[in-house]
Scaffold this motif. Structure first.
Motif, short mmCIF file in Angstrom:
data_model
loop_
_atom_site.label_atom_id
_atom_site.label_comp_id
_atom_site.label_asym_id
_atom_site.label_seq_id
_atom_site.Cartn_x
_atom_site.Cartn_y
_atom_site.Cartn_z
N ALA A 1 0.75 -1.23 0.05
CA ALA A 1 0.31 0.49 -0.05
C ALA A 1 0.95 1.07 -0.18
N LYS A 2 1.93 1.67 0.63
CA LYS A 2 2.50 2.17 1.06
C LYS A 2 3.58 2.80 -0.58
N GLN A 3 3.66 1.73 -1.75
CA GLN A 3 4.07 2.06 -2.59
C GLN A 3 3.60 2.47 -3.77
N GLU A 4 2.05 2.47 -3.10
CA GLU A 4 1.41 3.49 -4.87
C GLU A 4 0.40 5.15 -4.32
N GLN A 5 0.70 5.29 -5.82
CA GLN A 5 0.53 6.21 -5.64
C GLN A 5 -0.03 6.93 -5.18
N THR B 1 -8.53 -8.61 -3.67
CA THR B 1 -8.07 -8.34 -1.91
C THR B 1 -8.67 -7.09 -1.07
N PHE B 2 -9.50 -7.32 -0.12
CA PHE B 2 -9.99 -5.83 0.87
C PHE B 2 -9.50 -5.75 1.90
N THR B 3 -9.23 -4.41 2.31
CA THR B 3 -8.00 -4.35 3.43
C THR B 3 -8.20 -3.42 4.65
N LEU B 4 -9.01 -3.43 5.61
CA LEU B 4 -9.14 -1.70 5.85
C LEU B 4 -8.27 -1.51 6.36
N VAL B 5 -7.68 -0.11 5.87
CA VAL B 5 -5.70 0.90 6.49
C VAL B 5 -6.54 1.89 7.50
N TYR B 6 -5.79 2.03 7.96
CA TYR B 6 -5.65 3.35 8.68
C TYR B 6 -4.65 3.83 8.62
N MET B 7 -5.14 5.24 7.56
CA MET B 7 -4.26 6.55 6.35
C MET B 7 -4.48 7.56 7.12
N GLU B 8 -3.56 7.83 8.29
CA GLU B 8 -3.48 9.43 8.24
C GLU B 8 -3.71 10.07 7.59
N ASP C 1 -0.36 9.82 -2.37
CA ASP C 1 -0.82 11.18 -2.06
C ASP C 1 -1.69 11.36 -0.81
N VAL C 2 -2.48 10.44 -0.08
CA VAL C 2 -3.60 10.41 0.93
C VAL C 2 -2.47 10.52 2.20
N VAL C 3 -1.45 10.20 2.52
CA VAL C 3 -1.13 10.52 3.87
C VAL C 3 0.48 11.92 3.74
N GLN C 4 0.75 11.17 3.25
CA GLN C 4 1.83 11.78 2.71
C GLN C 4 3.47 11.97 3.55
N GLY C 5 3.30 10.83 3.99
CA GLY C 5 4.50 10.22 4.74
C GLY C 5 4.20 9.82 5.67
N ARG C 6 3.20 10.31 5.84
CA ARG C 6 2.22 9.74 7.66
C ARG C 6 1.96 8.08 8.06
N ASP C 7 1.49 8.39 8.71
CA ASP C 7 1.46 6.83 8.87
C ASP C 7 0.55 5.45 8.38
N VAL C 8 0.92 4.35 8.43
CA VAL C 8 -0.21 3.31 7.69
C VAL C 8 -0.20 2.39 7.61
N GLN C 9 -0.97 1.97 8.51
CA GLN C 9 -1.26 0.33 9.01
C GLN C 9 -2.92 -0.37 9.17
#
Length: 584
Positions: free
Chosen positions: A263-267, A358-365, A271-279
């Motif tokens: 997920a972190k590799q996707e543009q 494949t569906f994943t719930l992700v916290y994207m700050e 664009d969403v997190v701008q370097g912030r947290d992804v879990q």
């Protein structure tokens, strides 16, 4: 007269009566039914044809050509070719088209998940490592049990537990009758997993049971511990095969971490997190089916153990919770869902899809602000008109120049958002070779029904489109019906007379000042944009509009129409109903 020998007549009779039989092609044209396949299987395309050769095309579930080849037809009128599916072939319905030009035959087959092997004897016998569990079929509204079905739960040699459910025709009919008595219309198959052992759930609904569900007007829910699928009857109505779903929860932490890294590799994620947290939150689920390109609602559970205990942190996670989707065709997307409260008081997140992945719930700050801005931008887009035609490098528009049929197909592909004809393949034209700059646009124009080729199997891409041909396109686009009316004095008996009357009556295309329509006259570029603007209900563009083209001054009759079509702009509708430029 000299008499011919008897041997000559015997030989002549043999030539006339016997020899031709070896070269006679089949009188019929058909395609042998293709059964459902697994990944890696071989697919045989065969049948009979009166032609000497046929073109075979196979389209994948995304309607992209997977396989194409010219097949020779043997002297006995048969053709046959076998190819292999890849080991990662997309699940779903594939379309096979065989023939020449418009004379084609069609068939479909599904690529489905290979069933779990449970050991044991064969056929219908119960695997020695399996157990049967009776589970309820409920009303999706009240939760009351209306019938029952059976789960076959098997344990593999490696300890993995898999569930298989087949809804029988009897169960379907019992369900429908009970729901009708209760005034309900949603059937829910419940597949429990209280001990969290199951690694895969397979649900099959044979065609005969599905037919009963469709005729009963029943919506269908499939509820597992890791996802609930809601399939409306309107979606089921469009499906006429055995239906299956496969749900695989992703439980391992290592696999979850891999999803987070992908997920972190996707543009879009960047664009969403701008370097912030992804879990990754909770448990991803891989969902496969042979039901594609139809709306289905998925609800994924939000487990309390996955959320912080304190109220502020909990709300922060929920505010920035999104669904990261990895589609089976390789595309990725991030969407916002809708939070719901389940019947048992637990939280869930609901979202609509039309292809499975494949569906994943992700916290994207930062996702709350990101999607709020998207909504705001979308509202602004509603007052923005995109340009759909451009001028030439020398700064001209050439408004009086004619527009070719290929150019019109290209223009239509940019502005037409109607549906393609179902179960139809693009016609192959002898003058549109592979690599033609407009081949994709021409195929779309033909599949939408807006443009057609000529009787000699040509499209005439370089021919100027006539005013009559444009009238026919407009009539098809707007689905105009009736006889129409026009005072034009040069259309009687013309092949496009009715279409011209309809578009004239609709005030989309009108005649000339001299009372003629000039149906065979080439359509000019200025006329083309004026007509398309009227169809799209755009323009003319008023306000402080500066000339874009050196050959279209403000005094040109189509100046405001050309600016409307060629200039991206924000606009407002004034009190008199005129479209006025807001931002130059």
């Amino acid at each position: 007269m000299r008499k011919l020998p008897l041997l000559f007549f015997i030989l002549l009779f043999s030539v006339i009566m016997i020899s031709p039989l070896s070269n006679v092609k089949a009188a019929t044209f058909d395609l042998t039914d293709i059964t459902d396949k697994y990944r890696g299987d071989q697919v045989t395309i065969s049948g009979t044809s009166p032609f000497t050769e046929v073109i075979a095309k196979v389209y994948d579930p995304s309607n992209v050509i997977l396989y194409i080849e010219v097949l020779p037809v043997l002297d006995n009128g048969t053709y046959s070719k076998t190819f292999s599916l890849s080991n990662d072939a997309v699940y779903g319905t594939y379309k096979v088209v065989v023939g020449q030009e418009t004379n084609v035959v069609n068939d479909t087959f599904n690529v489905i998940a290979r069933p779990s092997s449970g050991g044991g004897g064969g056929g219908a016998s119960t695997p020695s490592s399996g157990t049967q569990i009776t589970v309820p079929v409920q009303s999706g509204t009240t939760g009351t049990t209306v019938s029952q079905t059976t789960i076959q739960r098997t344990t593999g040699s490696n300890g993995t537990v898999k569930d298989s459910v087949v809804m029988t025709e009897q169960s379907a009919k019992e369900t429908i009758d009970a729901l009708k008595n209760q005034g309900e219309k949603t059937a829910r198959i419940v597949i429990p997993d209280a001990e969290d052992k199951v690694s895969e759930v397979n649900v099959s609904i044979p065609k005969i049971a599905l037919t009963a569900i469709k005729s009963g007007g029943i919506d269908l829910e499939i509820k597992t511990e890791n996802a609930k699928l809601t399939i409306p009857n309107t979606t089921l109505e469009k499906f006429n095969q055995d239906l299956y779903f496969r749900v695989v929860p992703i439980k391992g932490q290592q696999e979850k971490d891999q999803i987070a890294e992908r997920a972190k590799q996707e543009q879009i994620v960047q664009d969403v997190v701008q370097g912030r947290d992804v879990q990754v939150l909770g448990r991803p689920a891989e969902i496969e089916t042979n039901l594609q390109s139809q709306p289905v609602t998925i609800t994924m559970p939000i487990r309390e153990e996955d959320l912080p205990k304190d109220k502020e942190s909990r709300q922060r996670i929920l505010d920035d919770l999104v669904i990261f989707i990895e589609h089976s065709d390789g595309t990725k997307e991030v969407i916002k869902g809708t939070f719901i409260t389940n019947e048992d008081g637990t939280l869930g997140i609901e979202f609509g899809i039309d292809k499975f992945s494949t569906f994943t719930l992700v916290y994207m700050e930062g996702s709350k602000e990101y999607f709020a801005q998207l909504e705001k931008d979308k509202e602004m887009e509603d007052t923005v008109h995109k340009a759909y035609i451009s001028g030439y490098p020398d700064g001209t528009f050439k408004p009086a120049n004619s527009i070719s049929r290929a150019e019109m197909a290209s223009l239509l592909s940019r502005v037409y958002d109607g549906e393609l004809k179902e179960n139809t393949s693009p016609t192959s034209y002898v003058d549109i070779l592979a690599g033609h700059w407009a081949i994709t646009s021409i195929e779309k124009a033909q599949l939408t029904g807006l443009m057609r080729g000529y009787s000699d199997h040509t499209f005439g891409p370089n021919k100027s489109i006539t005013r009559a041909e444009m009238a026919a396109i407009v009539s098809r686009w707007l689905k105009l019906e009736g006889t129409g009316s026009s005072s034009a004095k040069d259309i009687q008996g013309h092949w496009a007379e009715q279409a011209i009357k309809l578009v004239d009556q609709a005030d989309i295309m009108n005649g000339m000042p001299d009372g003629t329509f000039q149906p065979n006259k080439p359509l000019s570029r200025a006329e083309a944009v004026t007509i398309v603007n009227r169809i799209l209900k755009r323009g003319p563009l008023y306000g402080d509009v500066k000339p874009t083209f050196i050959d279209v001054p403000t005094t040109h009759w189509a100046y405001k129409e050309i600016e409307e079509a060629s200039k991206e702009h924000k606009y407002a509708i004034d009190e008199s109903g005129k479209e006025t430029l807001l931002i130059k």
